[in-house]
Motif scaffolding. Structure first.
Motif, short mmCIF file in Angstrom:
data_model
loop_
_atom_site.label_atom_id
_atom_site.label_comp_id
_atom_site.label_asym_id
_atom_site.label_seq_id
_atom_site.Cartn_x
_atom_site.Cartn_y
_atom_site.Cartn_z
N PHE A 194 28.32 19.20 57.00
CA PHE A 194 28.75 17.79 56.97
C PHE A 194 29.20 17.30 58.35
O PHE A 194 29.01 16.13 58.67
N LEU A 210 30.35 13.94 52.57
CA LEU A 210 30.28 12.97 53.66
C LEU A 210 31.49 12.05 53.64
O LEU A 210 31.90 11.56 52.59
N ASP A 269 28.23 11.20 59.00
CA ASP A 269 29.63 11.56 58.75
C ASP A 269 30.52 11.12 59.90
O ASP A 269 30.13 11.19 61.07
#
Length: 326
Positions: free
Chosen positions: A189, A130, A195
């Motif tokens: 991600f 992340l 993110d």
């Protein structure tokens, strides 16, 4: 009333790849014949070869529960997780003559053990973590809704076994190509609401290394022991590129756009028109092949391509399924 489980046995012949990079000039195969029971998995066979036949035989193993991915090998050319694959299923699929090989012969260190350096380098290149601004002393939890968690589409279940990576033909011929496992990590991600990376999606959209060089063979989906369907994540990364407006005007992107336009126009795929739309003037290099295809009935002239009788329904389906601007 209890039913007694009956254990069956069958004779199976194994042709096993052997090579020690420190000692051998060329690889070779050794033959082993065994009585295999209905309770055994492929890892049991690897163990029996080492324990009962040759103590120098080498392979990776760890959890034996299909969690760590360490024991991935190939059986008759098919990538498989040794601790998960039933011998009965292997015999049903391939018969009683089985060839056991490492995931990548050209990367062998010893027997089933390979150097997975390229796999981990490509995994690292897609930012498999992340990227977010965080409060070091938060007062509340950073909650993720069930809907947002579902958007990850099980990509977080990948065990990095490498089965899909070394089954991928694009990886085999293109050293720059990231491969399906790396793309699954990139999607995991990029799809996470926490993110905020701007680079990851750009990285996996670069020609040569990125998702546009996937050949859509579905090998990654076939061999994944966790049924993650990496090619599905690749398709979603395509869609994200359009949604974020970073899809470049190149052959691969135009191919995707042309595919949609062809279906939207006729309800069937105009393969000749798709190549023309994708490659433009450079299509002339394909003329010799196109002529041979035409003489074999493999390609039709534009005026001979039929139009579906259900165009209203097809256009509605295209409109409802297109979530990004092309």
């Amino acid at each position: 009333m209890s039913t007694e489980h009956k254990i069956t046995t069958q004779q199976v012949n194994f042709k096993v790849f052997r090579f020690n990079a420190d000692e051998d000039y060329l690889p070779y195969y050794e033959d082993y014949s065994m009585e295999v029971t209905s309770e055994e998995v492929v890892l049991d066979i690897l163990n029996r070869i080492k324990w009962d036949h040759d103590g120098s035989f080498s392979y990776r193993r760890s959890c034996r529960h299909g969690i760590c991915g360490a024991c991935a090998i190939k059986v008759n050319g098919r990538s498989t997780l040794a601790c998960k694959e039933s011998m009965n299923d292997m015999v049903d699929l391939f018969g009683s003559e089985l060839t056991i090989e490492p995931l990548s012969i050209k990367r062998v260190v010893k027997d089933m053990i390979i150097d997975k350096g390229d796999f981990w380098e490509k995994h690292e290149a897609v930012q498999p973590y992340l990227v977010a601004d965080i409060d070091e002393n938060p007062e509340t939890e950073n909650l993720v809704s069930p809907e947002d968690a579902d958007a990850l589409d099980d990509a977080d279940l990948c065990i990095q076994c490498g089965a899909c990576h070394y089954a991928c033909p694009a990886v085999a011929i293109n050293e720059e190509f990231f491969g399906p496992a790396a793309f699954a990590a990139a999607y995991r991600f990029s799809a996470d609401v926490r993110d905020n990376s701007e680079e990851r999606l750009k990285t996996v959209n670069e020609m040569g290394q990125g998702v546009w060089d996937c050949v859509k063979c579905f090998e990654c989906a076939e061999v994944c022991p966790k049924e993650i369907n990496p090619i599905g994540k690749i398709t979603k990364l395509h869609q994200m590129a359009f949604q974020e407006g970073i899809a470049e005007n190149n052959v691969a992107v135009r191919h995707a756009v042309g595919f949609k336009k062809s279906i939207e126009k006729r309800g069937v795929l105009d393969e000749g028109g798709l190549v023309l739309y994708s490659e433009g003037p450079s299509i002339v290099k394909h003329i010799p092949v196109a002529l041979r295809m035409f003489t074999k009935g493999k390609i039709a002239m534009p005026w001979a391509i039929p139009t579906s009788d259900n165009m209203d329904e097809i256009k509605k389906l295209v409109e409802s399924s297109s979530t990004a601007k092309f």
